[in-house]
Write a protein that holds these residues in place. Sequence first.
Motif, mmCIF file in Angstrom:
data_model
loop_
_atom_site.group_PDB
_atom_site.id
_atom_site.type_symbol
_atom_site.label_atom_id
_atom_site.label_comp_id
_atom_site.label_asym_id
_atom_site.label_seq_id
_atom_site.Cartn_x
_atom_site.Cartn_y
_atom_site.Cartn_z
ATOM 1 N N MET A 103 -23.912 33.340 -25.145
ATOM 2 C CA MET A 103 -23.364 34.690 -25.201
ATOM 3 C C MET A 103 -22.800 34.930 -26.605
ATOM 4 S SD MET A 103 -23.872 36.176 -22.359
ATOM 5 C CE MET A 103 -24.805 35.510 -20.986
ATOM 6 N N ASP A 104 -23.557 35.690 -27.390
ATOM 7 C CA ASP A 104 -23.243 35.913 -28.798
ATOM 8 C C ASP A 104 -22.658 37.314 -28.976
ATOM 9 O OD1 ASP A 104 -23.175 36.224 -31.537
ATOM 10 O OD2 ASP A 104 -25.170 35.382 -31.873
ATOM 11 N N SER A 105 -21.414 37.389 -29.385
ATOM 12 C CA SER A 105 -20.727 38.676 -29.513
ATOM 13 C C SER A 105 -21.382 39.590 -30.542
ATOM 14 C CB SER A 105 -19.265 38.436 -29.887
ATOM 15 O OG SER A 105 -19.174 37.668 -31.082
ATOM 16 N N SER A 106 -22.051 39.015 -31.525
ATOM 17 C CA SER A 106 -22.658 39.838 -32.573
ATOM 18 C C SER A 106 -23.816 40.687 -32.055
ATOM 19 C CB SER A 106 -23.156 38.947 -33.725
ATOM 20 O OG SER A 106 -24.215 38.103 -33.290
ATOM 21 N N THR A 107 -24.394 40.303 -30.917
ATOM 22 C CA THR A 107 -25.542 41.048 -30.380
ATOM 23 C C THR A 107 -25.123 42.316 -29.655
ATOM 24 O OG1 THR A 107 -25.528 39.820 -28.297
ATOM 25 C CG2 THR A 107 -26.839 38.911 -30.098
ATOM 26 N N ILE A 108 -23.816 42.448 -29.364
ATOM 27 C CA ILE A 108 -23.356 43.656 -28.677
ATOM 28 C C ILE A 108 -22.245 44.365 -29.457
ATOM 29 C CG2 ILE A 108 -24.070 42.926 -26.368
ATOM 30 C CD1 ILE A 108 -21.183 42.049 -25.841
ATOM 31 N N GLY A 109 -22.209 44.102 -30.755
ATOM 32 C CA GLY A 109 -21.305 44.858 -31.614
ATOM 33 C C GLY A 109 -19.907 44.325 -31.768
ATOM 34 N N PHE A 110 -19.669 43.042 -31.475
ATOM 35 C CA PHE A 110 -18.329 42.474 -31.595
ATOM 36 C C PHE A 110 -18.238 41.415 -32.696
ATOM 37 C CE2 PHE A 110 -18.192 44.271 -27.346
ATOM 38 C CZ PHE A 110 -16.920 44.817 -27.290
ATOM 39 N N GLY A 111 -19.159 41.480 -33.637
ATOM 40 C CA GLY A 111 -19.110 40.551 -34.761
ATOM 41 C C GLY A 111 -19.234 39.111 -34.329
ATOM 42 N N ASP A 112 -18.455 38.228 -34.977
ATOM 43 C CA ASP A 112 -18.500 36.785 -34.678
ATOM 44 C C ASP A 112 -17.344 36.357 -33.774
ATOM 45 O OD1 ASP A 112 -20.749 36.486 -36.293
ATOM 46 O OD2 ASP A 112 -19.539 36.208 -38.094
ATOM 47 N N GLU A 113 -16.939 37.248 -32.893
ATOM 48 C CA GLU A 113 -15.761 36.986 -32.063
ATOM 49 C C GLU A 113 -15.952 35.789 -31.140
ATOM 50 O OE1 GLU A 113 -12.908 39.555 -29.038
ATOM 51 O OE2 GLU A 113 -14.102 40.603 -30.548
ATOM 52 N N TRP A 114 -17.180 35.611 -30.602
ATOM 53 C CA TRP A 114 -17.411 34.468 -29.724
ATOM 54 C C TRP A 114 -18.896 34.095 -29.658
ATOM 55 C CZ3 TRP A 114 -16.489 39.329 -27.523
ATOM 56 C CH2 TRP A 114 -17.536 39.848 -26.744
ATOM 57 N N LYS A 115 -19.119 32.837 -29.353
ATOM 58 C CA LYS A 115 -20.439 32.309 -29.028
ATOM 59 C C LYS A 115 -20.222 31.289 -27.925
ATOM 60 C CE LYS A 115 -23.011 33.017 -33.324
ATOM 61 N NZ LYS A 115 -23.810 32.382 -34.396
ATOM 62 N N LEU A 116 -20.567 31.697 -26.691
ATOM 63 C CA LEU A 116 -20.236 30.884 -25.523
ATOM 64 C C LEU A 116 -21.496 30.541 -24.747
ATOM 65 C CD1 LEU A 116 -17.196 33.038 -24.352
ATOM 66 C CD2 LEU A 116 -17.092 30.839 -25.535
ATOM 67 N N PRO A 117 -21.742 29.250 -24.490
ATOM 68 C CA PRO A 117 -22.919 28.865 -23.705
ATOM 69 C C PRO A 117 -22.753 29.258 -22.247
ATOM 70 C CG PRO A 117 -21.577 26.944 -24.181
ATOM 71 C CD PRO A 117 -20.974 28.080 -24.938
ATOM 72 N N SER A 118 -23.810 29.866 -21.682
ATOM 73 C CA SER A 118 -23.765 30.325 -20.294
ATOM 74 C C SER A 118 -25.062 29.954 -19.585
ATOM 75 C CB SER A 118 -23.555 31.844 -20.263
ATOM 76 O OG SER A 118 -23.529 32.319 -18.936
ATOM 77 N N GLN A 119 -24.998 29.942 -18.267
ATOM 78 C CA GLN A 119 -26.183 29.638 -17.460
ATOM 79 C C GLN A 119 -26.405 30.731 -16.416
ATOM 80 O OE1 GLN A 119 -24.723 25.456 -16.474
ATOM 81 N NE2 GLN A 119 -26.928 25.094 -16.686
ATOM 82 N N TRP A 120 -27.654 30.772 -15.928
ATOM 83 C CA TRP A 120 -28.050 31.645 -14.815
ATOM 84 C C TRP A 120 -27.686 33.107 -15.112
ATOM 85 C CZ3 TRP A 120 -31.117 28.308 -13.295
ATOM 86 C CH2 TRP A 120 -30.752 26.983 -13.135
ATOM 87 N N VAL A 121 -28.312 33.590 -16.196
ATOM 88 C CA VAL A 121 -28.035 34.932 -16.703
ATOM 89 C C VAL A 121 -29.025 35.932 -16.103
ATOM 90 C CG1 VAL A 121 -27.748 36.353 -18.759
ATOM 91 C CG2 VAL A 121 -27.207 33.897 -18.844
ATOM 92 N N THR A 122 -28.505 36.968 -15.474
ATOM 93 C CA THR A 122 -29.318 38.048 -14.909
ATOM 94 C C THR A 122 -29.055 39.313 -15.717
ATOM 95 O OG1 THR A 122 -29.178 37.072 -12.690
ATOM 96 C CG2 THR A 122 -29.819 39.391 -12.830
ATOM 97 N N TYR A 123 -30.111 39.836 -16.369
ATOM 98 C CA TYR A 123 -29.942 40.966 -17.276
ATOM 99 C C TYR A 123 -29.984 42.297 -16.531
ATOM 100 C CZ TYR A 123 -31.479 37.427 -20.675
ATOM 101 O OH TYR A 123 -31.615 36.294 -21.431
ATOM 102 N N LEU A 124 -29.023 43.166 -16.858
ATOM 103 C CA LEU A 124 -29.033 44.541 -16.339
ATOM 104 C C LEU A 124 -29.333 45.485 -17.502
ATOM 105 C CD1 LEU A 124 -26.011 44.363 -13.840
ATOM 106 C CD2 LEU A 124 -28.442 43.872 -13.438
ATOM 107 N N THR A 125 -28.341 45.997 -18.206
ATOM 108 C CA THR A 125 -28.603 46.907 -19.319
ATOM 109 C C THR A 125 -29.069 46.133 -20.556
ATOM 110 O OG1 THR A 125 -26.397 46.829 -20.284
ATOM 111 C CG2 THR A 125 -26.756 48.404 -18.483
ATOM 112 N N ALA A 126 -29.775 46.867 -21.445
ATOM 113 C CA ALA A 126 -30.215 46.259 -22.700
ATOM 114 C C ALA A 126 -29.056 46.095 -23.677
ATOM 115 C CB ALA A 126 -31.310 47.123 -23.330
ATOM 116 N N SER A 127 -27.980 46.851 -23.457
ATOM 117 C CA SER A 127 -26.830 46.800 -24.365
ATOM 118 C C SER A 127 -25.880 45.660 -24.046
ATOM 119 C CB SER A 127 -26.081 48.135 -24.328
ATOM 120 O OG SER A 127 -25.600 48.404 -23.027
ATOM 121 N N GLY A 128 -26.141 44.912 -22.965
ATOM 122 C CA GLY A 128 -25.339 43.716 -22.738
ATOM 123 C C GLY A 128 -24.562 43.622 -21.452
ATOM 124 N N THR A 129 -24.926 44.372 -20.419
ATOM 125 C CA THR A 129 -24.287 44.220 -19.105
ATOM 126 C C THR A 129 -25.079 43.182 -18.323
ATOM 127 O OG1 THR A 129 -23.603 46.542 -19.133
ATOM 128 C CG2 THR A 129 -23.507 45.390 -17.015
#
Length: 395
Positions: free
Chosen positions: A294-320
């Motif tokens: 989960m990279d904050s820079s991909t949704i407009g939050f700069g370098d605030e966080w980069k967190l490893p996650s599992q079992w990701v289900t995508y809803l919106t293209a903007s990051g929901t």
Amino acid sequence: MRFGSAGRSAVAAAAVVGSLAVAGVVTFIASASDPAPSKPLPDTNVVVSPANGTQEATLGSRIEVKADGGRLTAVEAQDSEGHKVAGQLAEGGGSWTAQTKVKPQTTYTVRAVAKSDQGKESSSASTFTTQRPEKVNKVTISPGNGQTVGTGMPISILFDNPVDEDKRAEIEKALTVNAKPQAEGAWGWVKDYSGKDRLDYRTRTYWPSGTHVSVKGALAGIDSGKGGWFIRDYDFSFTVGTDRKAVIDVPAHTLTMFENGKSVGTVKGSAGSLKYPTRGGVHTVRGKSAAEVMDSSTIGFGDEWKLPSQWVTYLTASGTFLHSAPWNNTIGQENSSHGCFGMTTEDAKTVYDFLPIGATVEVKGTSSTEKTDVGNGLEVWQETWDQWQQRSALK
């Protein structure tokens, strides 16, 4: 020997119906009772357009065959790969017109048989090649051929290049959707989150579980305008699987799973905070990933966080997203995310496995008042049926 007048008359009469010998040439003179000589039956003039031998037939044209002085009895047209061209014979058989336009940079052979008004049969053949387009518009289609999807899945066609507005109606007319059982639906033009033009098909209500859907797109030979020509047709099908949905209750911090309208389980989670509330309305699962950072820079939050996650289900293209959030200690107690719905790793996998692509996830009780654009993912259910129909170029 001398003959009387009567004898000479008899000889003269015999000569009229017999033969006259003049200088060794024998000429036969028909009597009034003999049949008149037969005239050759006329041919039917068969004209094929584009003409035989044409090397650069005009793009966007249709094959036409005309019969002058008779009627067509058979017409066969096919390209160099053996694909037959369907056509319509005019009433009376005077002409035949292809149902689709010629494909770019393709060789065609046309054979026609006609019969004249007097019954004489004639045939004609023509071989020609169409022009090469200066620019080609390609598409990406979902769902994939043979895929099984959820009941909220739209048909989505993403264009590589822009489509002029005055070309859109013709493109819609070239697309055919057949569903068994039948389901009312409509095409709508969308601006994809990427900025590209997109054409989606959604049903008035969700697809019935078990529906088989086939889609044909006779796009080859159609001009999209400044984006270029389509050079191929499309034919694919998919199946609608078990009716599975989810409902997120933001104030209750829960996600409940439903199968065929019945609740089959609830998990706890953490939705968006008051500052970054989770988007409301009905979302459509557009993709999934077993592991992601989960990279904050991909949704407009700069370098605030980069967190490893599992079992990701995508809803919106903007990051929901729906995903595991092992770093969150307030799951089930507080809504503290930046808009996603975070869960324990175990619960995230349960949701991941339960929801197929095309399933719907409804978010209730959120403080968000922001309307999610249809192109921000497969968000066709963010609009009413009446609103959706206004997106068609055929309205």
